[in-house]
Scaffold this active site. Structure first.
Site, PDB file in Angstrom:
ATOM      1  N   SER A  10     -85.930  21.042  83.785  1.00 28.69           N
ATOM      2  CA  SER A  10     -86.560  21.441  84.786  1.00 28.69           C
ATOM      3  C   SER A  10     -86.638  20.523  85.313  1.00 28.69           C
ATOM      4  O   SER A  10     -85.215  19.686  86.584  1.00 28.69           O
ATOM      5  CB  SER A  10     -87.430  21.681  84.977  1.00 28.69           C
ATOM      6  OG  SER A  10     -88.505  22.460  86.366  1.00 28.69           O
ATOM      7  N   ASP A  65     -86.159  28.611  83.544  1.00 27.29           N
ATOM      8  CA  ASP A  65     -85.980  27.523  83.324  1.00 27.29           C
ATOM      9  C   ASP A  65     -86.636  27.359  81.761  1.00 27.29           C
ATOM     10  O   ASP A  65     -87.173  27.845  81.009  1.00 27.29           O
ATOM     11  CB  ASP A  65     -87.736  27.859  84.038  1.00 27.29           C
ATOM     12  CG  ASP A  65     -88.393  25.993  83.994  1.00 27.29           C
ATOM     13  OD1 ASP A  65     -88.175  25.181  83.106  1.00 27.29           O
ATOM     14  OD2 ASP A  65     -89.219  25.801  85.422  1.00 27.29           O
TER      15      ASP A  65
END
Length: 281
Positions: free
Chosen positions: A47, A177
């Site tokens: 991320s 993610d």
């Protein structure tokens, strides 16, 4: 936690964790490397950690990266004159244009396009430092690792926080993610390296039940899950140096508090500086 430097581990592996705005704490950490004229041999990230690590690996100095961020936020005490001088602020309106589509509030394409402009290269092979990026297969829950080929699809996948950015599809897989399965991917660094893990996670702040919105609930649940998985991974395979800046009180989307994040990271920057001295000798 720090382990004594093994003479054989003269090269550094750096794992940068996800955490939204808290991930901005990675910038002053990278500035320590720049200050000491050191460079990791390998970077892994999830991320925000993957985003900042990739920008750094593409050749952008941490100092320039910090200036970029500072040019896109409003600092406490700034008046209208100072605010209107910041051209970068205009980009926020372009990047975060709401798209109420299935799977997320934002599509994320414009953010990825903006990041692509900053990174300036198209493939992992074009980076100055090898980088490994982590995403999550939405349907199987498995970790998906990228370290070669086109760069921006991997970045687009690792930043696809459920409920915020829509998932992305690569090779028939629907990806979200990477923090869902591996928030600080130090285990993807070769064990022959001196592995440094920088963890910027923090559990969600307690609020009164009637003040918790849908987005707060979703992000909070993901953070709790990521925290638990991350702790298990760290205990199973401890890095040589684990740094966890005290970022309590910062919400994942509070990018406007960047200066406060930088300041709060300083104690761990000092710890990192001490740990790196044998490598600079």
């Amino acid at each position: 936690m720090t382990t004594q430097l093994n003479p054989q581990k003269r090269k550094i592996g750096l794992a940068l964790g996800g955490g939204g705005a808290r991930g901005l704490a990675h910038i002053p950490m990278l500035q320590v490397f720049e200050e000491m004229q050191l460079q990791p041999a390998h970077i892994s990230g999830t991320s925000m950690g993957a985003i900042l690590g990739t920008i750094y690996a593409s050749g952008t100095s941490p100092g320039d990266l910090r200036e970029l961020v500072e040019g896109m936020i409003i600092k406490e005490g700034e008046g209208l004159k100072e605010i209107f001088k910041k051209r970068g602020l205009l980009r926020w309106f372009d990047l975060f244009d709401p798209k109420f589509v299935r799977g997320g509030v934002f599509k994320g394409d414009k953010v990825a396009e903006f990041l692509g402009e900053i990174i300036g290269v198209e493939t992992f092979e074009d980076l100055n430092i090898p980088v490994t990026v982590v995403a999550t297969d939405f349907f199987t829950g498995e970790q998906v690792v990228f370290d070669s080929g086109p760069l921006m699809p991997a970045i687009r996948a690792t930043m696809a926080l459920p409920g915020i950015f829509t998932p992305t599809e690569i090779d028939g897989k629907v990806l979200v993610d990477g923090g869902c399965v591996n928030l600080v991917p130090h285990d993807l660094l070769d064990k022959s390296l001196y592995r440094i893990a920088i963890d910027v996670k923090d559990l969600p702040q307690r609020k009164k039940p009637n003040k918790i919105g849908m987005t707060d609930t979703l992000i909070g649940a993901i953070e709790i899950m990521s925290h638990q998985i991350g702790e298990m991974r760290r205990k199973a395979d401890p890095p040589d140096l684990y740094l966890h800046p005290d970022l309590g009180g910062f919400e994942m989307l509070e990018f406007f508090r960047a200066e406060q994040v930088f300041k709060r990271a300083q104690p761990k920057c000092d710890e990192l500086r001490e740990a790196l001295k044998p490598f600079a000798a």
